[in-house]
Design an enzyme around this catalytic site. Structure first.
Site, PDB file in Angstrom:
ATOM      1  N   CYS A   2       0.853  -1.183   0.000  1.00  0.00           N
ATOM      2  CA  CYS A   2       0.000   0.000   0.000  1.00  0.00           C
ATOM      3  C   CYS A   2       0.886   1.229   0.000  1.00  0.00           C
ATOM      4  O   CYS A   2       2.103   1.114   0.062  1.00  0.00           O
ATOM      5  CB  CYS A   2      -0.840   0.039   1.277  1.00  0.00           C
ATOM      6  SG  CYS A   2      -1.708  -1.494   1.597  1.00  0.00           S
ATOM      7  N   ARG A  27       1.410   1.849  -5.943  1.00  0.00           N
ATOM      8  CA  ARG A  27       1.656   0.866  -4.896  1.00  0.00           C
ATOM      9  C   ARG A  27       0.405   0.048  -4.563  1.00  0.00           C
ATOM     10  O   ARG A  27       0.455  -0.882  -3.754  1.00  0.00           O
ATOM     11  CB  ARG A  27       2.131   1.574  -3.624  1.00  0.00           C
ATOM     12  CG  ARG A  27       3.381   2.385  -3.800  1.00  0.00           C
ATOM     13  CD  ARG A  27       3.777   3.001  -2.492  1.00  0.00           C
ATOM     14  NE  ARG A  27       4.066   1.973  -1.508  1.00  0.00           N
ATOM     15  CZ  ARG A  27       5.216   1.338  -1.397  1.00  0.00           C
ATOM     16  NH1 ARG A  27       6.203   1.634  -2.208  1.00  0.00           N
ATOM     17  NH2 ARG A  27       5.396   0.430  -0.473  1.00  0.00           N
ATOM     18  N   ASN A 100       1.188   0.228   5.961  1.00  0.00           N
ATOM     19  CA  ASN A 100       1.654  -0.522   4.798  1.00  0.00           C
ATOM     20  C   ASN A 100       2.504  -1.671   5.320  1.00  0.00           C
ATOM     21  O   ASN A 100       3.482  -1.437   6.033  1.00  0.00           O
ATOM     22  CB  ASN A 100       2.493   0.383   3.886  1.00  0.00           C
ATOM     23  CG  ASN A 100       3.229  -0.409   2.819  1.00  0.00           C
ATOM     24  OD1 ASN A 100       2.708  -1.414   2.323  1.00  0.00           O
ATOM     25  ND2 ASN A 100       4.420   0.016   2.456  1.00  0.00           N
ATOM     26  N   GLU A 488       1.041  -9.225 -18.893  1.00  0.00           N
ATOM     27  CA  GLU A 488       0.668  -8.410 -17.728  1.00  0.00           C
ATOM     28  C   GLU A 488      -0.143  -7.168 -18.091  1.00  0.00           C
ATOM     29  O   GLU A 488      -0.937  -6.707 -17.301  1.00  0.00           O
ATOM     30  CB  GLU A 488       1.880  -8.052 -16.861  1.00  0.00           C
ATOM     31  CG  GLU A 488       2.837  -7.062 -17.442  1.00  0.00           C
ATOM     32  CD  GLU A 488       4.010  -6.731 -16.503  1.00  0.00           C
ATOM     33  OE1 GLU A 488       3.811  -6.709 -15.289  1.00  0.00           O
ATOM     34  OE2 GLU A 488       5.112  -6.487 -17.015  1.00  0.00           O
TER      35      GLU A 488
END
Ligand code: M6R
Length: 608
Positions: A2, A27, A100, A488
């Site tokens: 995070c 993130r 985080n 991806e």
């Protein structure tokens, strides 16, 4: 994984928090939230979804508070939902926490807290933190946070506020990144530097278990025993524009086009014509280099793919056996490590949890560690013995491009450096490779100046559900990276195979119209590769060949060819990956995918 931010100063906190979070969405971006101390109360706004959802929500509120914390989430414990979003608070809402990382012993803590009468509302590991802080709170927030963290196992970067110690933000990190921005009459916390760059270039890089207390009168840093810590300010020299899109439609495209400069920057001062190679962050003696009997290259994803190239190159030049492994496998397979082992950890972010754990394991067993990373002051850079910074500049797109290319450059330089020290390659050959490296930036630009022939193949790729990438030797390593790029960001299934391995199974999948991208840049393997192409062609595949200028024989076998400028075969990966990046990018754009933020992915994987 995070991103967290915090602001304390004289301005309204909310817009600054939202702006900071927007720089951290790479993130994680499944939910977000903020908490401010408004009129003596902790106010929390949070919701599932992109930051724009939160923005709409908080704009209505018009908070005037000049102190707050914020969070952008990538779910690990508990699905993305409003209630699982951060900030989390204690029962009476007097304390708010952004986090985080992962609290590994959260189940034990949760049960204990429940037995103490605490009630939980979310499924997150994080929620134990505000309750723990509440449990230890006795009028002073930092004392409570210090006590709470002593009970916590795992990784964390925290920002904490409380209405009962209101003019303060307390922050701490352990195994998760956290920087402190130092402005004029204002201070910031953030998971990464771009989040504070709009306001300041002066930051503190925190070490594990350093606690920060931010108040209107300044920033104080303590160790876990509450001794004051004196820290040097780190002045950020790179430009804020480097972290913005700079006119490109996506960060990924911008970063692809930054590759010529990134190559040049990475080579700068390390490779100079006619001079011995100098690597600023590597301090190995000749004796130490000669003493290594084995090298492990450890990394994840794209960084791993650069390592596959590194294995070929180091073995060929430095003549030391190299094993390459993905970090998540390496750490659990009882690898043979001695004091004669050199480990090269490659990580763009320098924060990848598996790579960091592998590094720690090898260090414990006595290996020497070289980190190749793009992020100055990252955890991996700090824990390694030697560091090679790639100087690619911040990479924002989840799909790595310029970081990959500069990792390759780093590996060439390290291989050449060892070869020079060990005298394993003739000086003339080393000079030739150095010359080749110094010309790569220009040749990369040449490819980027004429991408139309590459884009022409997008219409074909885009229709397929599966695409196969083939190559031999260094081309196989690049095929792996090309395949990852496509899957991806465009969500097209793709696989990379070693050309010679195809006939052992995979060729059964080739039928009329199957899409194949075949790399044939390696002169010593060229004929063998062309014959592998023939094998798929005769079974109906539609083949795009990637070859080096002058290697036109391939045209007789493939449906279309993209040529890269002529370079020594050993350096070809730096050029041959570019058409594959372009192909993946425009295919994803054509499919309408969220190129910079592909589903289920995050830029930096700081959890196991
Ligand atoms: O920051 P790192 O280089 O350690 O990250 C490793 C991988 O997570 C990363 O390369 C990932 O595979 C990229 N999304 C690929 O484009």
């Amino acid at each position: 994984m995070c991103g967290i931010v915090g602001y304390l100063g004289e301005k309204k906190a909310t817009p600054i928090l939202i702006e900071g979070l927007s720089k951290l969405e790479y993130r994680g971006y499944d939910s977000s939230g903020i908490a401010v101390v408004e009129n003596g109360e902790v106010k929390i706004e949070k919701c599932r979804g992109r930051l724009s959802n939160l923005k709409d929500k908080v704009l209505d509120k018009d908070f005037t508070s000049s102190i707050g914390i914020g969070h952008t989430r990538w779910a690990t414990h508990g699905e993305p939902s409003d209630v699982n979003s951060h900030p989390h608070s204690n029962q009476d809402g007097t304390i708010a926490v952004v986090h985080n990382g992962i609290i590994e012993n959260y189940i034990v803590l949760r049960e204990w807290l429940i037995s103490e009468g605490y009630k939980f509302v979310s499924e997150t590991d994080t929620e134990v933190i505000p309750h723990l802080v509440d449990y230890y709170f006795d009028g002073n927030l930092e004392d409570a946070v210090i006590k709470a963290t002593k009970r916590m196992e795992g990784s964390y970067a925290l920002g904490v506020i409380s209405k009962n110690d209101p003019d303060k933000i307390v922050a701490v990190r352990k195994d998760s990144p956290l920087v402190i921005g130092v402005g004029e009459n204002e201070s910031f916390i953030a998971s990464d530097i771009p989040a504070v760059l709009n306001s300041t270039r002066d930051v503190y890089l925190l070490e594990d278990k350093e606690f920060v207390v931010m108040t209107k009168s300044g920033i104080t840093i303590y160790d876990e025993n509450k001794n004051k810590v004196d820290k040097q300010i780190f002045h950020v020299t790179w430009d804020i524009d480097a972290a913005e899109k700079g006119g490109y439609e996506h960060f990924m495209l911008k970063e692809i086009y930054e590759q010529p400069k990134a190559i040049k920057d990475t080579l700068t001062s390390r490779i100079v014509k006619g001079e011995k190679i100098k690597i600023d962050g590597i301090h190995l003696t000749k004796e130490q280099i000669e003493n290594f009997d084995r090298i492990y290259i450890i990394a994840c994803g794209t960084a791993y793919h650069s390592g596959v190239v590194g294995k070929y190159v180091i073995e060929r030049l430095a003549k030391i056996p190299v094993e390459i492994d993905v970090a998540s496998e390496f750490r659990y397979r009882n690898p043979l490590i001695t004091e004669k082992t050199l480990m090269i950890c490659i990580s763009q972010s320098g924060e990848t949890a598996d790579t960091l754990a592998a590094l720690r394991l090898a260090k414990e067993k006595g290996a020497r560690i070289i980190a190749i990373t793009n992020v100055v002051g990252s955890s991996i850079s700090r824990e390694a013995d030697d560091v090679f910074y790639t100087w690619a500049g911040p990479e924002i797109a989840v799909a790595s491009t310029k970081a990959y290319i500069t990792m390759l450059i780093a590996l060439y330089i390290i291989a050449l450096y060892m070869a020079e020290v060990k005298n394993t390659v003739r000086a003339t050959e080393i000079e030739k490779i150095k010359d080749g490296l110094l010309n790569l930036s220009e040749k990369t630009a040449e490819i980027l100046n004429d991408i139309e022939p590459i884009k022409a193949f997008v219409d074909e790729i885009y229709k397929h559900k599966d695409v196969y990438y083939l190559g031999r030797g260094l081309d196989y390593a690049v095929a792996m990276e090309g395949s990852l790029k496509l899957k991806e960001i465009s969500y097209i299934h793709s696989e990379a195979y070693a050309g010679g391995e195809l006939k052992h199974g995979t060729i059964a999948l080739i039928e009329e119209g199957t899409s194949v991208i075949a790399l044939a840049t390696q002169s010593d393997l060229y004929d063998k590769m062309v014959s592998n192409i023939r094998e798929v062609k005769t079974r109906g595949a539609k083949v795009l060949g990637i070859a080096m200028e002058g290697q036109t024989e391939i045209e007789k076998t493939v449906d279309a060819t993209i040529y890269i400028p002529k370079v020594m075969s050993i350096l070809a990966p730096v050029l041959s990956v570019i058409p594959l990046q372009i192909l993946a990018y425009y295919t994803a754009v054509k499919k309408g995918c969220d190129v910079d933020k592909p589903r289920n992915l995050a830029k930096s994987v700081t959890v196991e």
